[in-house]
Design a protein around this motif. Structure first.
Motif, PDB file in Angstrom:
ATOM      1  N   ILE A 144     -92.790 -39.737-103.510  1.00 43.51           N
ATOM      2  CA  ILE A 144     -91.761 -39.593-102.485  1.00 43.51           C
ATOM      3  C   ILE A 144     -92.382 -38.856-101.305  1.00 43.51           C
TER       4      ILE A 144
ATOM      5  N   LYS B 213     -91.415 -36.766 -97.778  1.00 42.81           N
ATOM      6  CA  LYS B 213     -90.292 -36.042 -97.191  1.00 42.81           C
ATOM      7  C   LYS B 213     -90.792 -35.133 -96.084  1.00 42.81           C
TER       8      LYS B 213
ATOM      9  N   THR C  74     -81.759 -33.194-102.232  1.00 38.50           N
ATOM     10  CA  THR C  74     -81.674 -34.255-101.244  1.00 38.50           C
ATOM     11  C   THR C  74     -80.399 -35.063-101.499  1.00 38.50           C
TER      12      THR C  74
ATOM     13  N   LEU D 282     -93.989 -35.253-104.758  1.00 37.47           N
ATOM     14  CA  LEU D 282     -93.321 -35.164-103.468  1.00 37.47           C
ATOM     15  C   LEU D 282     -94.385 -34.763-102.460  1.00 37.47           C
TER      16      LEU D 282
ATOM     17  N   TRP E  50     -95.298 -33.658 -98.761  1.00 39.19           N
ATOM     18  CA  TRP E  50     -94.632 -32.974 -97.660  1.00 39.19           C
ATOM     19  C   TRP E  50     -95.301 -33.297 -96.325  1.00 39.19           C
TER      20      TRP E  50
ATOM     21  N   TRP F 247     -85.850 -39.457 -97.123  1.00 36.03           N
ATOM     22  CA  TRP F 247     -87.159 -39.533 -97.769  1.00 36.03           C
ATOM     23  C   TRP F 247     -87.533 -40.999 -97.895  1.00 36.03           C
ATOM     24  N   ARG F 248     -88.792 -41.244 -98.218  1.00 36.17           N
ATOM     25  CA  ARG F 248     -89.310 -42.610 -98.374  1.00 36.17           C
ATOM     26  C   ARG F 248     -90.152 -42.664 -99.646  1.00 36.17           C
TER      27      ARG F 248
END
Length: 141
Positions: free
Chosen positions: A5, A7, A38, A54, A56, A105-106
């Motif tokens: 992810i 973000k 989220t 995740l 960043w 997020w993607r």
């Protein structure tokens, strides 16, 4: 195969800012873990929990990641159900990679994810954000 992810780290100017904020929140979280809440729950939960992280984005550059240990639905005081990303407390520095702003997020495929910094470079002082972005844009960092 795991999926990651991506973000934005809103409000942080550096990895140290992220680490300091998470340290200040640690009394609220389970030992050895960090939590990021989220709005949307990922549909690809199994792939994320198969070793995903995740990543960043800080000031327009991917600079670090944290392993995702779990996903939990939570309902806060406003009655809205959200997703709590349960993260390993360790922040792993990565090679710098520029990213344009986005909301939420993607998903981030492992093949598109920046590599962790080479052993021995994790403790180096980060480059100034403008220089790190310029180097990342031409593929040198």
């Amino acid at each position: 195969m795991p999926v990651n992810i991506l973000k934005l780290c809103v409000g942080a100017d550096s990895i140290e800012d992220l680490a300091d904020w998470q340290a200040s929140q640690r009394p609220r979280w389970p030992a050895g873990r960090a939590i990021h809440v989220t709005r949307m729950f990922p549909k690809r939960e199994a792939e994320i929990l198969d070793g995903g992280s995740l990543f960043w984005v800080i000031k327009g550059i991917i600079l670090c990641r944290q392993r995702i240990l779990g996903l939990e639905q939570i309902t806060e005081g406003d009655g809205i159900t959200r997703c709590a990303l349960i993260l390993d407390a360790d922040i792993i520095r990565t090679e710098a990679a520029p990213r344009r702003p986005f909301q939420g997020w993607r998903y981030l495929a492992p093949s598109d994810s920046p590599r962790d910094l080479v052993k021995g470079r994790e403790r180096e002082d980060p480059l100034p954000p403008a220089l790190a972005q310029a180097l990342a844009e031409i593929g040198l960092r």
